[in-house]
Design a protein around this motif. Sequence first.
Motif, PDB file in Angstrom:
ATOM      1  N   LEU A 147     124.541 -13.442  96.287  1.00  9.84           N
ATOM      2  CA  LEU A 147     123.630 -12.033  95.742  1.00  9.84           C
ATOM      3  C   LEU A 147     124.051 -10.800  96.569  1.00  9.84           C
ATOM      4  O   LEU A 147     124.687  -9.430  95.155  1.00  9.84           O
ATOM      5  CB  LEU A 147     122.341 -12.130  94.431  1.00  9.84           C
ATOM      6  N   ASP A 160     115.873  -8.461  98.166  1.00 10.00           N
ATOM      7  CA  ASP A 160     116.643  -8.392  97.069  1.00 10.00           C
ATOM      8  C   ASP A 160     116.401  -8.807  96.313  1.00 10.00           C
ATOM      9  O   ASP A 160     116.767  -8.412  94.718  1.00 10.00           O
ATOM     10  CB  ASP A 160     118.319  -7.872  97.799  1.00 10.00           C
ATOM     11  N   THR A 161     116.784 -10.434  95.914  1.00  8.19           N
ATOM     12  CA  THR A 161     116.855 -11.758  94.510  1.00  8.19           C
ATOM     13  C   THR A 161     115.281 -11.689  94.441  1.00  8.19           C
ATOM     14  O   THR A 161     115.846 -11.397  93.190  1.00  8.19           O
ATOM     15  CB  THR A 161     117.162 -12.674  96.056  1.00  8.19           C
ATOM     16  N   ALA A 207     114.982  -7.974  92.163  1.00  8.48           N
ATOM     17  CA  ALA A 207     116.543  -8.889  91.325  1.00  8.48           C
ATOM     18  C   ALA A 207     115.965  -9.238  89.735  1.00  8.48           C
ATOM     19  O   ALA A 207     115.852  -8.968  89.243  1.00  8.48           O
ATOM     20  CB  ALA A 207     118.276  -8.788  91.403  1.00  8.48           C
ATOM     21  N   ARG A 235     113.159  -7.135  88.380  1.00 10.05           N
ATOM     22  CA  ARG A 235     113.732  -6.669  88.191  1.00 10.05           C
ATOM     23  C   ARG A 235     114.153  -7.125  85.680  1.00 10.05           C
ATOM     24  O   ARG A 235     114.132  -6.423  84.667  1.00 10.05           O
ATOM     25  CB  ARG A 235     114.734  -5.547  88.420  1.00 10.05           C
ATOM     26  N   ARG A 236     115.400  -7.911  86.245  1.00 13.64           N
ATOM     27  CA  ARG A 236     116.035  -8.569  84.727  1.00 13.64           C
ATOM     28  C   ARG A 236     114.634  -9.590  84.099  1.00 13.64           C
ATOM     29  O   ARG A 236     114.626  -9.630  82.874  1.00 13.64           O
ATOM     30  CB  ARG A 236     116.481  -9.855  85.579  1.00 13.64           C
ATOM     31  N   ASP A 264     123.785  -7.957  87.566  1.00 15.55           N
ATOM     32  CA  ASP A 264     123.901  -6.574  87.101  1.00 15.55           C
ATOM     33  C   ASP A 264     124.203  -5.555  88.114  1.00 15.55           C
ATOM     34  O   ASP A 264     124.585  -5.877  89.869  1.00 15.55           O
ATOM     35  CB  ASP A 264     122.640  -6.018  86.746  1.00 15.55           C
ATOM     36  N   HIS A 267     121.299  -4.120  92.533  1.00 15.97           N
ATOM     37  CA  HIS A 267     120.945  -4.859  93.941  1.00 15.97           C
ATOM     38  C   HIS A 267     121.005  -3.124  94.605  1.00 15.97           C
ATOM     39  O   HIS A 267     121.241  -2.137  94.390  1.00 15.97           O
ATOM     40  CB  HIS A 267     121.711  -5.481  94.406  1.00 15.97           C
TER      41      HIS A 267
END
Length: 345
Positions: free
Chosen positions: A156, A255-256, A259, A262-263, A274, A277
């Motif tokens: 990612l 970061d993952t 993510a 957030r999703r 998206d 990131h």
Amino acid sequence: MHNWVLYIAAFASAFAITLVTTPLAKKISIKLKAIDYPKDRGMHKKPMPRMGGIAIVLGFMISVLVLMQYIPDIETRQLAGFMVGAGIIVVLGIFDDIYALRARLKLCVQIIAALVVVCTGTRINVVLWPFTAYLQTLSGPITLMWIIGVTNAVNLIDGLDGLAAGVSSIASLCLMVLCILTGSESAVVLTAALAGACLGFLPRNFNPAEIFMGDTGATFLGFVLAVTSIMGVFKGYAILALIVSMLSLGLPVFDTLFAMGRRAIHHKPIMEADRGHLHHRLIDRGFSQKQAVIILYGISFCCGMVAIFISLRDIRTLLIVIASVVILSFVIYYFNSYINNKKDE
């Protein structure tokens, strides 16, 4: 006693093989039409060969297979499972770079690769009193989740020239130091070889890149980082293992996680790509690709240093690292403000 000559040989051979075979990987990518064309969420403006990960795989695999006979504490069954699992990941990555496979299919194959590793004896032994006995029964699923999670986490962050290769080299060097401290020589050789392979690929991948590593390289890097952390770090630090491992792989892991959160908040599929990131956000804030990548290198380095100092259990050095992270944060903030002011002018 550590065999430092063996560690240097693993790093140097992987570096040299990857450096030499990267042009070959570029030719193979073009011949197989594994090309990354410009898209809305991408950073490049022209078609790029995207199967450079073949060079990373060759550098790592050849070095490990040649040097494995000199590793004294090697567990043949575990290493065989690791190699088979890594091979599955590589084949999956090659097909994905050529045909752009569906996320569900890729996840299923990744689970198979992770199961091979788990079934050959590489597992996370969870020590968390008073729940240790209960958690040990979940060691298989926990290991499976860790391997799949880190594998996809590195993939990612592969969004800017040189980002995944540089961050993975920092993470592997950090893991190498941690494995040296735990005394796991086999894990040291694996992480040294991985660091060499990443750095051998970086000269042709740093901005402006000549070639991308693609899923072939990114998922392979994530898989190797995940498994080597289990072989070395999780065996040495008991209750601190999860914290130390997550910090050593800090940038891709956090970061993952952000993510996914957030999703989930926006009711979007977790596996859907998206432009939210951290590297995208830096670019959108006005940083160039090189500036954004260097900032993320710095963050990854700081995370790795914190992991190492925590493993040393030295509160003074930990405080120094925390202070350094705070200072770095202020530097990044003011540098960002300076860039924005320049744009306004």
